[in-house]
Design an enzyme around this catalytic site. Sequence first.
Site: not given
Ligand SMILES: Cc1cc2nc3c(=O)[nH]c(=O)nc-3n(C[C@H](O)[C@H](O)[C@H](O)COP(=O)(O)OP(=O)(O)OC[C@H]3O[C@@H](n4cnc5c(N)ncnc54)[C@H](O)[C@@H]3O)c2cc1C
Length: 557
Positions: A135, A207-210, A221, A268, A273, A476
């Site tokens: 996922p 901006e890029f996470s869901t 956050g 994770e 999903i 951190y």
């Molecule tokens: C530059 C940077 C800064 C960051 N800052 C933070 C922060 O301030 N706070 C924080 O908490 N994290 C932070 N992170 C970590 C990351 O952004 C988080 O883990 C983010 O929330 C993941 O969201 P995503 O949509 O990108 O998930 P993904 O990276 O696509 O997935 C993360 C995990 O969740 C699973 N997953 C994703 N979507 C679903 C779904 N719909 N159903 C089931 N499983 C799913 C995936 O299989 C994977 O195991 C940071 C990462 C980076 C690169």
Amino acid sequence: MTIDHRAIRWNGWGWTAHKDQLAENDLFWSWLATELGMPALLATPARPLESITIPTSRLPAEHRARFVALLGAERVRDDAYERAYHALGRSYHDLIRLRTGDLSTVPDAVLLPRTSDEVQATLAVCGECGIAAVPYGGGTSVVGALTADPGRFKSVVTISLSEMDRVIDIDAQSMTATFEAGILGPALEKALQAKGLTLGHHPQSFEFSTLGGWIAHRGAGQGSNRYGRAEDWLVGAKVITPRGVLQTGGFPASATGPRLNDLVLGSEGVLGIITEATVRLHALPAASDYRGYLFKDFASGVAAIRSAMINGIDVTMLRLSDSIETKFYRTFGALGKKRTVRDRISQLYLDSRGFDEKSCALIAGFEGESSAVKEARHRFDVLTKKLGALALGESQGKRWKEGRFHGPYLRDPMMDRGVGVDTLETAISWSKLDTLYITVRDAIEAAIRETAPRAGARGLVSCHISHSYTDGASLYFTYIFPRALDGELAQWRTIKRAASDAIVKNGGTISHHHGIGEDHLPWMAVEKGSLGIDILRAVKMALDPKGILNPGKLIPL
Ligand SMILES: Cc1cc2nc3c(=O)[nH]c(=O)nc-3n(C[C@H](O)[C@H](O)[C@H](O)COP(=O)(O)OP(=O)(O)OC[C@H]3O[C@@H](n4cnc5c(N)ncnc54)[C@H](O)[C@@H]3O)c2cc1C
């Protein structure tokens, strides 16, 4: 509003159009080289995708045809760019692999379902055909949680939620909203803010996470003090598992035994999903006040945060940098700028007040009703004054807020010059925080020296507190180091192991908000205990008996 992936770096951070502000700043690069004990920085550009051979898709034609019949040809993607884009997450070692052309874990195809029913049917095909499924939300994981590894299966597909980003319902009366899980941070906030509401969840990757990713990795956050972590704001979720649909939560509170929401939070992608989620909202704050303070040392800054938590001061964020991070940002901000008379006078004043190289900066954020913001700020001012801190005013806070999502853009230009930069985090109770801070910092420094490419090379290891509670806080760590180009992954592993062992040995959690993925698996059993791991395995068996979902992540097998 799906983003065009070609506008985003497939092997780095952020928009491809983002201008590298550092590229021209020779002063910064020579300062960094000196700090790291490098005679000169190197030229280590990333390999272009066109020069990399991508393994042929292992997906048999008849399996691919089943996905096409289900989703349509447009939503079964196996072009080089999409496969490379989804091969890994965005951790330091993921980037090392992508930049050097190691695409051994590209998915065999990227699938883009549009509804929960399509997700269910897609998982059914994966189960019948023996295909592993990863996922994928925004792809910003930093713990190896997205590696498209087929495990014991012959092929692996990525199931991207990017086409499932609709607003389902905003219930202003109950202050909740339901979204499809693939919605990105900016679109989610835009929909809410149009109605005077907010979720207030702003990870640095906003901006890029869901939404689904925030829940699935149990994130926090930047304003978690006010808006809470994912576990605080998740009301309920719809999860598609290989065994069927799991609907969790949905009530303001309930006494019906253990909360199933807790199986979704931090799952994770290994249990199911998430396709929809309902979240708790806040009114958009009428007032917002971010400002800086300077403490004489880390300990007095820590004491201020602890006191604010224990005395219930209504803060949105308290972010304390240690002296190394404070110095890094001060130097970074001052490079190339002419020192004015005002700068000299400020420095003299700081010297006279005893603020030396041990000084630590803190950014405090207050949001809410104007009167509440004023009151909280006043209480925090009184507290910090008693601890000998200096109030720096709003400009520091404003600068932090403006640049709150910019930091990650520094990583690629550093990596282009033979410099590595990685982060790791933990949380610990107040009584153990000091020891853990020093031990982990020392462990990282020692491991960097041990793996340095040449004698005399060293790292820059800094730390900040950004999330705090009545009983403790997160720590951190950011570490910048000369890359050992002849064994980069081994170097990363050595540093990571040293830091993680020190964290666990000193009573910290192996992750406060990044999650487990593959990277933290070796420390999972220590934290959960063997019975705890058995419980997680039993849940995995109940929901995903064939083990097709995200093999090799979260649960040690
Ligand atoms: C530059 C940077 C800064 C960051 N800052 C933070 C922060 O301030 N706070 C924080 O908490 N994290 C932070 N992170 C970590 C990351 O952004 C988080 O883990 C983010 O929330 C993941 O969201 P995503 O949509 O990108 O998930 P993904 O990276 O696509 O997935 C993360 C995990 O969740 C699973 N997953 C994703 N979507 C679903 C779904 N719909 N159903 C089931 N499983 C799913 C995936 O299989 C994977 O195991 C940071 C990462 C980076 C690169």
